[in-house]
Enzyme design. Structure first.
Site, short mmCIF file in Angstrom:
data_model
loop_
_atom_site.label_atom_id
_atom_site.label_comp_id
_atom_site.label_asym_id
_atom_site.label_seq_id
_atom_site.Cartn_x
_atom_site.Cartn_y
_atom_site.Cartn_z
N ARG A 236 9.87 0.43 25.19
CA ARG A 236 10.11 1.75 25.77
C ARG A 236 9.44 2.79 24.87
NH1 ARG A 236 15.17 5.26 24.95
NH2 ARG A 236 14.71 7.10 26.20
N ASP B 237 8.64 6.50 29.32
CA ASP B 237 9.78 7.27 29.82
C ASP B 237 9.32 8.47 30.64
OD1 ASP B 237 12.36 6.49 29.43
OD2 ASP B 237 12.78 7.95 27.85
N ASN C 136 14.22 -1.44 23.76
CA ASN C 136 14.50 -0.03 24.04
C ASN C 136 14.98 0.65 22.76
OD1 ASN C 136 15.66 2.41 24.79
ND2 ASN C 136 17.17 1.49 26.19
N HIS D 127 21.55 11.49 32.75
CA HIS D 127 21.50 10.44 31.71
C HIS D 127 22.02 11.10 30.43
CE1 HIS D 127 19.93 6.78 29.65
NE2 HIS D 127 20.11 7.62 28.63
N GLY E 297 23.30 10.42 26.88
CA GLY E 297 23.47 9.49 25.76
C GLY E 297 23.32 10.28 24.48
N SER E 298 22.73 9.64 23.50
CA SER E 298 22.47 10.32 22.25
C SER E 298 21.49 11.48 22.48
CB SER E 298 21.90 9.27 21.31
OG SER E 298 21.83 9.76 20.05
N1 LIG Z 1 33.63 5.12 24.52
C1 LIG Z 1 32.81 6.15 24.42
N2 LIG Z 1 33.20 7.39 24.79
C2 LIG Z 1 32.39 8.45 24.68
N3 LIG Z 1 31.13 8.38 24.23
C3 LIG Z 1 30.68 7.17 23.85
C4 LIG Z 1 31.47 6.00 23.92
N4 LIG Z 1 30.73 4.95 23.47
C5 LIG Z 1 29.52 5.45 23.13
N5 LIG Z 1 29.48 6.78 23.36
C6 LIG Z 1 28.40 7.71 23.06
O1 LIG Z 1 27.21 7.34 23.72
C7 LIG Z 1 26.08 7.81 22.96
C8 LIG Z 1 25.05 6.72 22.86
O2 LIG Z 1 24.54 6.53 24.14
P1 LIG Z 1 23.23 5.66 24.39
O3 LIG Z 1 22.82 5.94 25.79
O4 LIG Z 1 23.49 4.26 24.03
O5 LIG Z 1 22.27 6.34 23.34
P2 LIG Z 1 20.76 6.16 22.91
O6 LIG Z 1 20.09 5.28 23.91
O7 LIG Z 1 20.23 7.53 22.97
O8 LIG Z 1 20.72 5.61 21.53
C9 LIG Z 1 26.61 8.24 21.59
O9 LIG Z 1 26.66 9.65 21.55
C10 LIG Z 1 28.02 7.66 21.58
O10 LIG Z 1 28.90 8.44 20.81
C1 LIG Z 2 14.41 10.58 25.58
C2 LIG Z 2 15.63 10.39 24.78
O1 LIG Z 2 16.18 11.33 24.28
O2 LIG Z 2 16.09 9.13 24.66
P1 LIG Z 2 17.43 8.63 23.95
O3 LIG Z 2 18.56 9.32 24.64
O4 LIG Z 2 17.45 7.15 24.17
O5 LIG Z 2 17.37 9.00 22.52
MG LIG Z 3 18.88 5.79 25.42
#
Ligand SMILES: Nc1ncnc2c1ncn2[C@@H]1O[C@H](COP(=O)(O)OP(=O)(O)O)[C@@H](O)[C@H]1O
Ligand SMILES: CC(=O)OP(=O)(O)O
Ligand SMILES: [Mg+2]
Length: 415
Positions: A98, A154, A8, A214, A216-217
């Site tokens: 992915r 995705d 992923n 969802h 995340g980043s």
């Molecule tokens: N303890 C935490 N508190 C708040 N945010 C966090 C924590 N740990 C990780 N993150 C945030 O989660 C995000 C990464 O999420 P993730 O779903 O793994 O990302 P991606 O799959 O897009 O690379 C980053 O913005 C990071 O700062």
């Molecule tokens: C689609 C996408 O933004 O994925 P990720 O959050 O893993 O970067």
């Molecule tokens: Mg992700």
């Protein structure tokens, strides 16, 4: 029994899980998982677990791209003598990848020359993802010559979005010809969330209605009706909707023409000279939390230690709450749960607390103790009490598992 490597490549991380799987068994057994996270907030960190036990936790590593992170992870797995299921590269039967943008694909695909080129052609529509994932596919083709490579998309989960929601109000001849529509992403995660939430609530997935986040980043929201995607906040590309680590999220499209102070004064004839690709790069790679606060570490932003961090945090809460309100209406108020997932959704109690407070008028509440406490299980209930209050859940989503599960039922891989 076959060993599956489930890869992923996110925008800030590469996560790999290793499974032992049998044909048609819907639950591949996890043997190990390894990830490099923080690619946009150096130093990147390596975490590695074998058979559920921690081997490395947050070890600082030198990796700034998905490609270097993958090579490091593959070496970690292959060089670990205690990982008996992979004693040589030849033990890896299947590598599933992915792929964020799958265009019109509605099923996982064995990667052949044709599918590879098709995915490559979609790269411009997922500038932070498809190219990086194909770099990893290349590394697998070169380093694991006897392994079958599978692309899991995705965008696949969002094929159910109705036309009036997926259509952009532009010239339809051009829209059809250039395939300009809402695709939506994070679908592997939403598929996992929908199934896990239905199980948790003892409901049939085909009657499950939830608002899933969802975060995340890259961050998105999804209205799931009868177990299927009805709407999602990302669009033609993963730039639309919510802001992210380095992404602006939705802005007035005309902003692009006013970003540089003199650009707005250009005559229409000279706009052909505008570097749209540069604008796209700025909105994808140099915006979001990075532009507002100088960091992509959301834990720092959630501390609200500086005025910039407080602004970024409040802005995110505002945008997330707006999608919840919109999707609540889209689902006609018939919502079984609001579900948080992704790195931020799973780890930031501050963000969950602030978002749920903003949408309290819709009947959502969190229990302070449960929200701050450690998560128990794949899905955890953090709802607070209140008359007729609706459920608030946290799901530890698992895109790698979702991909391995797809591979376990893909006939051509088991012949
Ligand atoms: N303890 C935490 N508190 C708040 N945010 C966090 C924590 N740990 C990780 N993150 C945030 O989660 C995000 C990464 O999420 P993730 O779903 O793994 O990302 P991606 O799959 O897009 O690379 C980053 O913005 C990071 O700062
Ligand atoms: C689609 C996408 O933004 O994925 P990720 O959050 O893993 O970067
Ligand atoms: Mg992700």
């Amino acid at each position: 029994m076959k060993v599956i490597l489930s890869i992923n490549a996110g925008s800030s991380s590469v996560k790999i899980s290793v499974y032992a799987a049998s044909h048609h068994k819907a639950t591949p057994r996890e043997i190990a998982d390894a990830q490099v996270s923080g690619l946009t907030a150096p130093p990147a960190k390596l975490t590695y677990n074998r058979q559920g036990a921690s081997v490395e936790k947050g070890k600082e590593v030198d990796a700034s791209s998905q490609d270097t992170a993958f090579r490091l992870l593959l070496d970690t797995l292959i060089n670990d003598e205690a990982l008996k299921d992979i004693s040589s590269k030849d033990d890896i039967a299947i590598a599933c990848h992915r792929i964020v943008h799958g265009g019109d694909y509605d099923d996982a695909q064995l990667i052949t020359k044709d599918t590879y080129h098709h995915i490559e052609a979609l790269s411009d529509l997922a500038p932070l993802h498809n190219g990086a994932a194909l770099g990893i596919v290349d590394a697998c083709i070169n380093q694991l010559p006897s392994t079958h490579n599978v692309a899991c998309f995705d965008s696949q989960y969002h094929q159910s979005i109705p036309a009036h929601i997926a259509t952009y109000p532009i010239n339809q001849d051009i829209a059809k010809k250039n395939k300009l529509r809402k695709y939506g992403f994070h679908g592997l995660s939403y598929a996992f969330i929908a199934r896990s939430t239905a199980e948790f609530l003892h409901k049939d997935e085909s009657s499950l209605n939830i608002i899933a986040l969802h975060l995340g980043s890259g961050a998105s929201a999804c209205a799931i009706q009868n177990g299927k995607s009805r709407d999602t906040s990302m669009g033609l590309t993963p730039l639309a909707g919510l802001p992210g680590a380095t992404r602006s999220g939705s802005v007035d499209p005309s902003l692009v023409f006013h970003y540089a102070s003199d650009v707005g004064k250009l005559s229409p004839a000279s706009t052909s000279q505008l570097h749209i690709s540069r604008a796209e790069e700025i909105l994808n790679k140099k915006s979001g939390w990075s532009a507002l606060t100088g960091t992509t570490d959301f834990a720092a932003i959630a501390s609200r230690a500086t005025p910039e961090q407080a602004l970024a945090f409040d802005l995110f809460v505002d945008r997330v709450a707006a999608f919840i309100g919109s999707y609540f209406v889209s689902l006609g108020g018939d919502v079984d749960a609001l579900v948080f997932a992704g790195g931020i959704g799973e780890k930031s109690w501050q963000l969950r607390d602030a978002v749920v407070q903003k949408v309290q008028c819709l009947g959502f509440r969190v229990d302070e103790g449960k929200n701050k406490g450690p998560l128990k299980g794949v899905v955890d209930d953090i709802s607070g009490d209140g008359d007729g209050s609706k459920k608030v859940l946290v799901c530890q989503t698992d895109e790698q598992f979702e991909m391995a599960r797809m591979c376990a039922t893909k006939e051509e891989l088991w012949r």
